[in-house]
Design an enzyme around this catalytic site. Structure first.
Site, mmCIF file in Angstrom:
data_model
loop_
_atom_site.group_PDB
_atom_site.id
_atom_site.type_symbol
_atom_site.label_atom_id
_atom_site.label_comp_id
_atom_site.label_asym_id
_atom_site.label_seq_id
_atom_site.Cartn_x
_atom_site.Cartn_y
_atom_site.Cartn_z
ATOM 1 C CG ASP A 133 -34.556 -24.404 -12.719
ATOM 2 O OD1 ASP A 133 -33.476 -23.474 -12.994
ATOM 3 O OD2 ASP A 133 -34.461 -25.531 -13.238
ATOM 4 C CE1 TYR A 147 -33.818 -30.673 -15.851
ATOM 5 C CE2 TYR A 147 -35.077 -29.056 -15.021
ATOM 6 C CZ TYR A 147 -33.894 -29.606 -15.257
ATOM 7 O OH TYR A 147 -33.149 -29.209 -14.288
ATOM 8 C CE LYS A 207 -31.503 -25.576 -15.159
ATOM 9 N NZ LYS A 207 -32.975 -25.931 -15.180
ATOM 10 C CG HIS A 245 -28.884 -28.019 -18.710
ATOM 11 N ND1 HIS A 245 -30.106 -28.758 -18.990
ATOM 12 C CD2 HIS A 245 -28.432 -28.733 -17.300
ATOM 13 C CE1 HIS A 245 -30.368 -29.399 -17.671
ATOM 14 N NE2 HIS A 245 -29.417 -29.324 -16.937
#
Length: 323
Positions: free
Chosen positions: A99, A104, A129, A162
């Site tokens: 994931d 990120y 996401k 997200h």
């Protein structure tokens, strides 16, 4: 989104359950006899359970028939060389669900770790996401292309919105189109409340396969959990250990339960998620922790233990900063 560095390597006393040193000693013995992820692992899964090819991790069938591992590997904050090594290690010990997310900032590292592993892409379940800044029909398509290019793949197994912000409708319609083109195997959401999910379903032609939310022993989601459990949308926990907050790794109640099964607090938490039929994606940069987190299929929490864990619920987020 796990911060597993907060775990205690040594429990304070003998009643605290199995500590990491004891676990690693036992795991080394199991590995030497081929039981950790080989033949022995098949005995840990009940008859009728499903898993993806070449994996011993049980899978859930999503609302469109796609199989998704019920235990995966989270990558938030695992960037650069650390991210590459961590993803490589995770795959090497048996994880198949990986994931990540645009926000990120590590999709390239995750992709490099996957490439380094040499695993067949078809054996993996990769999630990413879409962030708020890229919401909207055209922007979503561009952001998706950017993500798969960074990951080094031509499709995603799961793509999530997200957060419920921005042009959610335009984003979802774009994701539906990408899904119908076969570029995404399943589409879903993250951090959506029931009323927001219902609003989306009012115009969606494809129901979300996943809602990835905050849920753990301290926030058991008394409203959202039963709502999703009774729906066609699978629940997934993005922080199964509450990122180590509220001293979860030294909680006496969880430690006492762990002691009964010779398991760590982390393993008790993950087993609790598993028995609640919640997909969990713990994160760690330490290979020993990755292995530990997979060792949850050789025991089962009793009804009494499950009810005891209910008493830990604080019924509020442990991440107020996310607002």
């Amino acid at each position: 989104m796990e911060l597993l560095s907060n775990r205690r390597d040594i429990m304070k006393n003998k009643k605290s359950g199995m500590n990491r040193r004891e676990f690693l000693t036992g795991s080394a013995k199991l590995t030497a006899t081929g039981l950790l992820f080989g033949l022995g692992a098949s005995k840990l899964v009940k008859a009728g359970s499903t898993s993806i090819p070449n994996s011993t991790i049980p899978a859930v069938t999503l609302n469109n028939g796609v199989l998704m591992p019920r235990l995966g590997f989270g990558t938030n904050t695992l960037n650069g060389e650390l991210g590459i090594r961590s993803v490589y290690d995770a795959i090497s010990v048996g994880y198949r669900l990986i994931d990540t997310a645009h926000i990120y900032g590590n999709e390239e590292a995750v992709g490099a770790g996957i490439k380094k592993s040499g695993i067949d892409r078809k054996e993996l379940f990769i999630t990413s996401k879409l962030w708020v800044d890229d919401s909207g029909f055209e922007q979503t398509k561009k952001a998706f292309k950017t993500s798969i290019d960074k990951l080094g793949t031509d499709y995603l197994d799961l793509y999530l919105i997200h957060r419920p912000r921005g042009d959610v409708k335009g984003t979802w319609l774009a994701m539906e189109e990408l899904y119908k083109e076969g570029r995404i195997k399943a589409i879903g959401l993250s951090n959506f409340e029931p009323h927001q999910l219902e609003e989306l379903n009012s115009y969606a032609s494809i129901s979300p396969a996943i809602n990835q939310i905050e849920t753990h022993v301290f926030f058991q989601e008394k409203v959202q959990y039963p709502y999703l459990k009774d729906s066609v949308t699978q629940i997934e926990a993005w922080s199964p250990f509450a990122a180590g907050r509220n001293n979860i790794f030294s909680d006496p109640t969880l430690a006492e339960i762990g002691n009964k099964y010779n398991k760590s607090i982390a393993q008790v938490c993950l087993r609790w998620h598993f028995q609640r039929k919640v997909v969990a994606i713990p994160r760690s940069s330490q290979k020993a922790h990755m292995i530990e987190n997979l060792e949850i299929f050789d025991f089962e929490l009793s009804d009494q233990d499950m009810n005891t864990i209910v008493s830990l619920d604080l019924n509020k987020t442990q991440f107020p900063e996310w607002g």
